[in-house]
Scaffold this active site. Structure first.
Site, PDB file in Angstrom:
ATOM      1  N   PHE A  26       7.760   0.703  -9.515  1.00 24.79           N
ATOM      2  CA  PHE A  26       7.547  -0.340  -8.518  1.00 24.79           C
ATOM      3  C   PHE A  26       8.482  -1.512  -8.800  1.00 24.79           C
ATOM      4  O   PHE A  26       8.521  -2.029  -9.922  1.00 24.79           O
ATOM      5  CB  PHE A  26       6.098  -0.839  -8.553  1.00 24.79           C
ATOM      6  CG  PHE A  26       5.092   0.163  -8.070  1.00 24.79           C
ATOM      7  CD1 PHE A  26       4.529   0.038  -6.812  1.00 24.79           C
ATOM      8  CD2 PHE A  26       4.692   1.222  -8.881  1.00 24.79           C
ATOM      9  CE1 PHE A  26       3.590   0.960  -6.359  1.00 24.79           C
ATOM     10  CE2 PHE A  26       3.762   2.150  -8.439  1.00 24.79           C
ATOM     11  CZ  PHE A  26       3.216   2.020  -7.177  1.00 24.79           C
ATOM     12  N   CYS A  32       7.183 -13.815   0.984  1.00 23.37           N
ATOM     13  CA  CYS A  32       6.559 -13.151   2.123  1.00 23.37           C
ATOM     14  C   CYS A  32       6.551 -14.125   3.293  1.00 23.37           C
ATOM     15  O   CYS A  32       6.462 -15.341   3.105  1.00 23.37           O
ATOM     16  CB  CYS A  32       5.138 -12.710   1.787  1.00 23.37           C
ATOM     17  SG  CYS A  32       4.388 -11.682   3.094  1.00 23.37           S
ATOM     18  N   CYS A  36      -1.755 -13.877   4.463  1.00 20.63           N
ATOM     19  CA  CYS A  36      -2.996 -13.158   4.786  1.00 20.63           C
ATOM     20  C   CYS A  36      -4.108 -13.570   3.822  1.00 20.63           C
ATOM     21  O   CYS A  36      -3.906 -13.605   2.601  1.00 20.63           O
ATOM     22  CB  CYS A  36      -2.772 -11.654   4.708  1.00 20.63           C
ATOM     23  SG  CYS A  36      -1.463 -11.073   5.822  1.00 20.63           S
ATOM     24  N   CYS A  39      -4.897 -11.094   0.942  1.00 23.70           N
ATOM     25  CA  CYS A  39      -3.812 -10.622   0.073  1.00 23.70           C
ATOM     26  C   CYS A  39      -4.204 -10.764  -1.394  1.00 23.70           C
ATOM     27  O   CYS A  39      -4.707 -11.804  -1.819  1.00 23.70           O
ATOM     28  CB  CYS A  39      -2.524 -11.397   0.349  1.00 23.70           C
ATOM     29  SG  CYS A  39      -1.123 -10.789  -0.619  1.00 23.70           S
ATOM     30  N   ASP A  40      -3.935  -9.723  -2.188  1.00 25.08           N
ATOM     31  CA  ASP A  40      -4.322  -9.709  -3.593  1.00 25.08           C
ATOM     32  C   ASP A  40      -3.104  -9.711  -4.520  1.00 25.08           C
ATOM     33  O   ASP A  40      -3.209  -9.365  -5.691  1.00 25.08           O
ATOM     34  CB  ASP A  40      -5.195  -8.488  -3.889  1.00 25.08           C
ATOM     35  CG  ASP A  40      -4.494  -7.176  -3.534  1.00 25.08           C
ATOM     36  OD1 ASP A  40      -3.316  -7.214  -3.106  1.00 25.08           O
ATOM     37  OD2 ASP A  40      -5.122  -6.118  -3.681  1.00 25.08           O
ATOM     38  N   THR A  41      -1.939 -10.088  -3.992  1.00 27.60           N
ATOM     39  CA  THR A  41      -0.704  -9.973  -4.750  1.00 27.60           C
ATOM     40  C   THR A  41      -0.073 -11.336  -4.992  1.00 27.60           C
ATOM     41  O   THR A  41       0.065 -12.142  -4.074  1.00 27.60           O
ATOM     42  CB  THR A  41       0.309  -9.079  -4.002  1.00 27.60           C
ATOM     43  OG1 THR A  41      -0.289  -7.809  -3.746  1.00 27.60           O
ATOM     44  CG2 THR A  41       1.567  -8.878  -4.827  1.00 27.60           C
ATOM     45  N   GLU A  95       7.176  -0.640   1.080  1.00 26.45           N
ATOM     46  CA  GLU A  95       5.906  -1.096   1.634  1.00 26.45           C
ATOM     47  C   GLU A  95       6.190  -2.390   2.395  1.00 26.45           C
ATOM     48  O   GLU A  95       6.624  -3.381   1.798  1.00 26.45           O
ATOM     49  CB  GLU A  95       4.892  -1.327   0.519  1.00 26.45           C
ATOM     50  CG  GLU A  95       4.562  -0.048  -0.234  1.00 26.45           C
ATOM     51  CD  GLU A  95       3.564  -0.236  -1.370  1.00 26.45           C
ATOM     52  OE1 GLU A  95       2.859   0.747  -1.689  1.00 26.45           O
ATOM     53  OE2 GLU A  95       3.498  -1.342  -1.933  1.00 26.45           O
ATOM     54  N   HIS A 195      -5.701   2.653  -7.544  1.00 25.13           N
ATOM     55  CA  HIS A 195      -5.314   1.931  -8.745  1.00 25.13           C
ATOM     56  C   HIS A 195      -6.348   0.879  -9.137  1.00 25.13           C
ATOM     57  O   HIS A 195      -6.534   0.580 -10.316  1.00 25.13           O
ATOM     58  CB  HIS A 195      -3.943   1.277  -8.556  1.00 25.13           C
ATOM     59  CG  HIS A 195      -3.811   0.444  -7.328  1.00 25.13           C
ATOM     60  ND1 HIS A 195      -3.815   0.979  -6.052  1.00 25.13           N
ATOM     61  CD2 HIS A 195      -3.671  -0.892  -7.157  1.00 25.13           C
ATOM     62  CE1 HIS A 195      -3.678   0.003  -5.166  1.00 25.13           C
ATOM     63  NE2 HIS A 195      -3.608  -1.136  -5.807  1.00 25.13           N
TER      64      HIS A 195
END
Length: 201
Positions: A26, A32, A36, A39-41, A95, A195
């Protein structure tokens, strides 16, 4: 070639979608264009890396499959970046949120569009994508019928996750809506964020 602002590089299993379970490298790019609520990132910061530096970093892993993720990787990637890693023999997936035209040469496109951007999809993806991956909340919009979307090999719905005292779990109401949607629309498949369930990156 323009350097890329990289948040992190790591080796793990693809946790969701049609390629779930595949060992992949990855490359998470920073930045971005959306904000959102679910969003968890963390993609706010990163460091500039030249393509040869990225190549050196990922060469230590045994898999020749890489995933460009973010943030929104299409904000940075160009045809030249993709061509560079194609020459090195990498299978390249991306993605994306589907709001920007993608570079040429990608092997797999996973698009997770948000409701406000559905009208863009036919223009941005006239030839379709590899998979649609719609994130479903406890309330709100469900995906449009597949006949209203550009073609894909996989049509996926994923429930949002929530943090619990003992770890992450799929929101029960969102999961229920996903299951009901798949049963009513058998072209679609349930995609759980594996994951998170098994506690890997």
């Amino acid at each position: 070639m323009k350097p890329l602002l990289v948040k992190e590089i790591f080796y793990s299993l693809q946790g969701e979608g049609g390629r779930s379970g595949r060992p992949s490298v990855f490359v998470r790019l920073s930045g971005c264009n959306l904000d959102c609520s679910f969003c968890d990132t963390d993609f706010a910061h990163g460091r500039p890396m030249q393509v040869h530096e990225i190549a050196q970093a990922i060469a230590t892993y045994p898999s020749r499959e890489m995933i460009w993720t973010g943030g929104e990787p299409s904000l940075q990637l160009t045809d030249e970046h993709i061509a560079y890693f194609a020459v090195l023999g990498y299978y390249q997936a991306i993605e994306t949120n589907g709001t920007h035209t993608l570079p040429q040469g990608l092997d797999y496109i996973s698009c997770s569009p948000k409701h406000r951007d559905w009208s863009l999809l036919a223009r941005i993806f006239p030839k379709g994508v590899s998979e649609w991956r719609f994130l479903i909340e406890a309330t709100g919009e469900l995906p449009p019928h597949e006949s209203l979307l550009p073609a894909a090999h996989h049509y996926c719905v994923s429930p949002v996750f929530q943090t619990q005292p003992k770890g992450d779990m799929a929101d029960p109401q969102a999961l229920k809506r996903c299951i009901e949607y798949c049963l009513a629309h058998p072209r679609w498949q349930l995609s759980i964020q594996l994951h998170k369930l098994i506690g890997i990156a």
